[in-house]
Design an enzyme around this catalytic site. Structure first.
Site, short mmCIF file in Angstrom:
data_model
loop_
_atom_site.label_atom_id
_atom_site.label_comp_id
_atom_site.label_asym_id
_atom_site.label_seq_id
_atom_site.Cartn_x
_atom_site.Cartn_y
_atom_site.Cartn_z
N SER B 155 0.84 -1.20 0.00
CA SER B 155 0.00 0.00 0.00
C SER B 155 0.88 1.25 0.00
CB SER B 155 -0.93 -0.06 1.22
OG SER B 155 -1.92 0.91 1.17
N ARG B 225 -11.97 6.47 10.18
CA ARG B 225 -11.63 5.05 10.23
C ARG B 225 -12.71 4.17 9.60
NH1 ARG B 225 -7.25 2.04 9.94
NH2 ARG B 225 -7.23 0.24 11.32
N ASP B 322 -8.98 -6.05 -4.75
CA ASP B 322 -8.54 -4.79 -4.15
C ASP B 322 -9.04 -3.65 -5.03
OD1 ASP B 322 -7.26 -2.60 -3.12
OD2 ASP B 322 -5.25 -3.50 -3.12
N HIS B 355 -8.25 -4.89 -0.36
CA HIS B 355 -6.93 -4.32 -0.08
C HIS B 355 -6.28 -4.98 1.14
CE1 HIS B 355 -3.84 -1.31 -0.43
NE2 HIS B 355 -4.04 -0.86 0.79
#
Lengths: 382, 382
Positions: B155, B225, B322, B355
Site C-alpha cells: 500500500s 476510520r 482490491d 486491499h
C-alpha cells in the site's frame, strides 16, 4: 417543431391532506399528514394512462417541468419526462409524489407532531419503502386511479416500483426499475451508516432535536453528502472529470487542511450546498428505508419466492459502471422474475457515469425507455 | 521443529536521534527529530542482507515479533517476517522504521517543536513519501548499511519502496511493491478528503491544536476510520462476513440511530478503537502523503520516463478484489518498468479480501514472497 415540443412546461406543486392514520411497518402509525405531489399531462377517460414516478434519496415530487417564473427549476427527471420525451406527457398522466419523511413538502421531521404540538425531529416514525408505497396507493385512491399503466423509479425509486409489484400487483401493469437492487449489500449499508454517524455525532444534532436549538448539523450533512457523491460516480468518470488536477497552479501548496485537488473542491462544494437545504433527520430516515428494503427476507432469502406475487411486466435497466447498484443486482431481480415466468425486458447500458447514469442523457438509455413507454402507450390506448 | 521455528520472537523498539535538519519537499525542514525503528535478524559480515520494511497508514516500526511480556503484541506483518517465514530473519537483517509524522514513536505532531517549545500540532510540516525515504536513508547511514538487499512495502509502504528505486537506485537491489499504485486516483483522494474533513470539522479539532485544549477529535477519527475500513475490504468479503445480518433477532427494531446490522456494529467498533489511539494530525499528514505521491508528475505524467532511473529488480503483487489499489494500478507500474527493460516479476493473486489481503495469509501470496526472498538470499549470500 422540436424546439417547441421539448421546451420545459410549467409544473404546479399540489398537496393532499390525509387525516386517517397510516399504519407503518414498524408498528407505529402516522396521521394528519400531507403528501406533496405534481401531475403532468392529462388522465384519459379510461383512467388507464397514469404513470407513478418514485423518487430516490435527494429528490422530490418535482419530477419534470419548471416552476412559474423560475426558468432554472427543472424537475430532477426533466430529461426523461415531459411532452415528447421518453415518458411522453402528451400521452401519459404522470404523477410525482414526495415521500413521507422528506424535507421537500410532504410531512416530515420538520413538521409538527399532531399529538404533542412539537416538531417531530427524531420522533418522526421510521418509514420503509413498503410504507411509502402504501401512502402512494392512498394518494392514487384520492385521485381516482385504480390501475397504473406503470410505476417507474431509479435507485431507491426502483425499490418502490418493485415494492408496488408485491403490495399492489393488481393496481399496475408495468414496473420500470432503473439502477436498483433487491436489497442493499453490506457495503451499501456501511456507507449509509458512516454518513448517519457523521450526522448523529455532530454536536449540533442534539439527538435529532436540533430545531429547538436553532442550529443545523451541517458538518455531518456535508460529510454524508461527500460520501454519497463518491458512491454515485464511477472511478473512471472521476478520473476523467477531475483526475489528479490541482486546483491552483502546477505544484502543490503542501497543506493538510486547504484544498489542493479539484476533486476536493468539487466534493466540498457539493457538501456545502447539500447541508444548506437537506434535513438531517430526513437523511437518516431515507438511508434507513434503503437499508431495510429486502422483500426476500420473509422468504428465507429467496427472491424468487418473494417475487412470485408480482404479476406486472418489467423493464429493468442497469449501468455497467454503477458500483453502488451494480448490474449484478439487477440481474438477480431479472433471474427471480424469469424463475416465475414473468415478462421481463432487461437492458444493461455500457455507460461511464456510475450510479448517476440513471439521471443522465445516454441515448441508448433514453431510446430504451422511449420504446418501452411507446409500447405501454399502445397497450393502454394512451 | 516447526513449532519452535514459527514461534514469535521478542522485538525491541529502538530510536535514533537526528540533530541535523532534514530538508523536506515542501521547502520546510525538520530538525532534532527521532526515528523509532526495530531490527530483526543479524546483519551479515558483508552487510548485504538488510531488508527495509516500509509501513502504510495505520502501522509502525513494529513489523514483527512481540514485545517482552506482551504475548499478543505481534507486529503488523508478523505472518510475513520472522524466523522461517517468507522474509526469513534467520537469513535477512530486517529493519522496520516508523515514519516522521507518525504517532507511534517517531517525531510527530504530538511532540515538541524545538523552535517554539510548543507541541507541533497542525504546525508539523507536511511530509511526503520522498521525505520519508530520505529520512530512512539517513537511518541506514547511521546503521552502516550502504546497500539494501530489498525495500519492501504494501500500500503506502509500496509507494515508499517505489520511491527508493528513484531516489536511491544504487542503494538497493530489489523493490517489493505489494498492493500499491503509482499514484492515487481521484476516487482515492476523494475518500481521503472526506476522512480529513470529518476530522478537521470536528469541533474538538481546534485547527489541529486540540492538545492544548485537553480534547481529542474522536468523532472525526471514528468517521475517518469507518470510511477507511470500507475501502480496505471487498464488497464480496463484506457480504460474506456480515451480509445483511441483524445484530439482534430476526426482525429490525426500526431505529435510525441504534445499531441494526452487524456491519454497523463492526464499523463502529473499529472507529471507536482507532479514535482512542490514533493521532488526528498524523491522519491528515499520512493521507496527504498518499495524495501527493506521483513520481510521473514531473515527467508530464509519463510513468515510463519517471521510472527510467529505477535500476532495482522488482516484484509487484496485487490482489484481484482490491478496489482501493486495483491490479490495474500495479500493471501500470509493471508496464512502465518493462518499457525501461527492467527485470520485473508480477503476481496477481486471486484473493477475496480486498486491499486487506496484503496483510493476510493467502498461501499463493506467501509462497510468492517466500520464493522471491529465497532468490534474493542466494544473490546476496544471506
Amino acid at each position: 417543431m422540436p424546439g417547441f415540443l421539448f421546451m420545459s412546461f410549467i409544473a404546479t406543486p399540489q398537496s393532499m391532506h390525509f387525516e386517517e392514520a397510516l399504519p407503518l411497518q414498524s408498528g407505529a402509525s402516522i396521521r394528519d399528514y400531507v403528501l406533496a405531489y405534481e401531475t403532468y399531462g392529462t388522465l384519459n377517460a379510461e383512467r388507464s394512462n397514469a404513470v407513478l414516478v418514485c423518487h430516490a434519496l435527494n429528490a422530490s415530487h418535482h419530477v419534470a417541468g419548471v416552476y412559474e417564473g423560475q426558468p432554472r427549476s427543472e424537475g430532477w427527471w426533466d430529461n426523461m419526462i415531459g411532452p415528447g420525451k421518453p415518458v411522453d406527457t402528451n400521452r401519459f398522466f404522470v404523477i410525482g409524489v414526495n415521500n413521507l419523511g422528506s424535507c421537500f413538502g410532504s410531512t416530515g421531521p420538520m413538521h409538527t407532531h399532531p399529538d404533542t404540538g412539537e416538531v417531530y425531529g427524531a420522533d418522526f416514525p421510521v418509514v420503509t419503502v413498503e410504507d411509502w408505497v402504501n401512502a402512494q396507493a392512498r394518494l392514487l385512491d384520492r385521485l381516482g386511479i385504480t390501475q397504473l399503466a406503470a410505476v417507474l423509479g431509479g435507485s431507491l425509486g426502483g425499490m418502490q416500483a418493485l415494492g408496488w409489484t408485491l403490495q399492489y400487483p393488481d393496481r399496475m401493469r408495468h414496473a420500470v426499475v432503473v439502477a436498483s437492487a433487491p436489497n442493499l449489500t453490506a457495503e451499501n449499508i456501511a456507507f449509509n451508516e458512516v454518513a448517519r454517524r457523521a450526522i448523529v455525532t455532530d454536536p449540533d444534532f442534539h439527538g435529532g432535536h436540533f430545531y429547538r436549538h436553532g442550529v443545523i448539523p451541517q458538518r455531518g450533512l456535508r460529510i454524508a453528502r461527500m460520501i454519497g457523491h463518491i458512491t454515485y460516480l464511477s472511478d473512471d468518470v472521476m478520473n476523467e472529470k477531475f483526475g489528479r488536477q490541482l486546483r491552483e497552479g502546477l505544484t502543490p501548496k503542501y497543506s493538510t487542511q486547504d484544498i489542493e485537488f479539484q476533486i476536493e473542491s468539487y466534493l466540498r462544494y457539493q457538501g456545502d450546498k447539500f447541508s444548506e437545504y437537506f434535513d438531517a433527520n430526513t437523511y437518516l430516515l431515507i438511508t434507513r428505508a434503503l437499508d431495510y428494503f429486502d422483500p426476500a427476507l420473509q422468504y428465507g432469502g429467496s427472491l424468487t419466492q418473494a417475487l412470485a406475487r408480482a404479476t406486472a411486466k418489467f423493464l429493468l435497466i442497469s449501468f455497467t459502471t454503477d458500483w453502488r447498484f451494480s448490474p449484478q443486482r439487477s440481474r438477480e431481480i431479472v433471474k427471480a422474475l424469469l424463475d416465475n415466468r414473468r415478462r421481463v425486458s432487461y437492458a444493461e447500458i455500457d455507460a461511464p457515469h456510475g450510479h448517476d447514469a440513471f439521471l443522465l442523457d445516454d441515448p441508448r438509455y433514453m431510446d430504451t425507455m422511449r420504446s418501452y413507454f411507446d409500447s405501454i402507450a399502445k397497450e393502454v390506448h394512451a
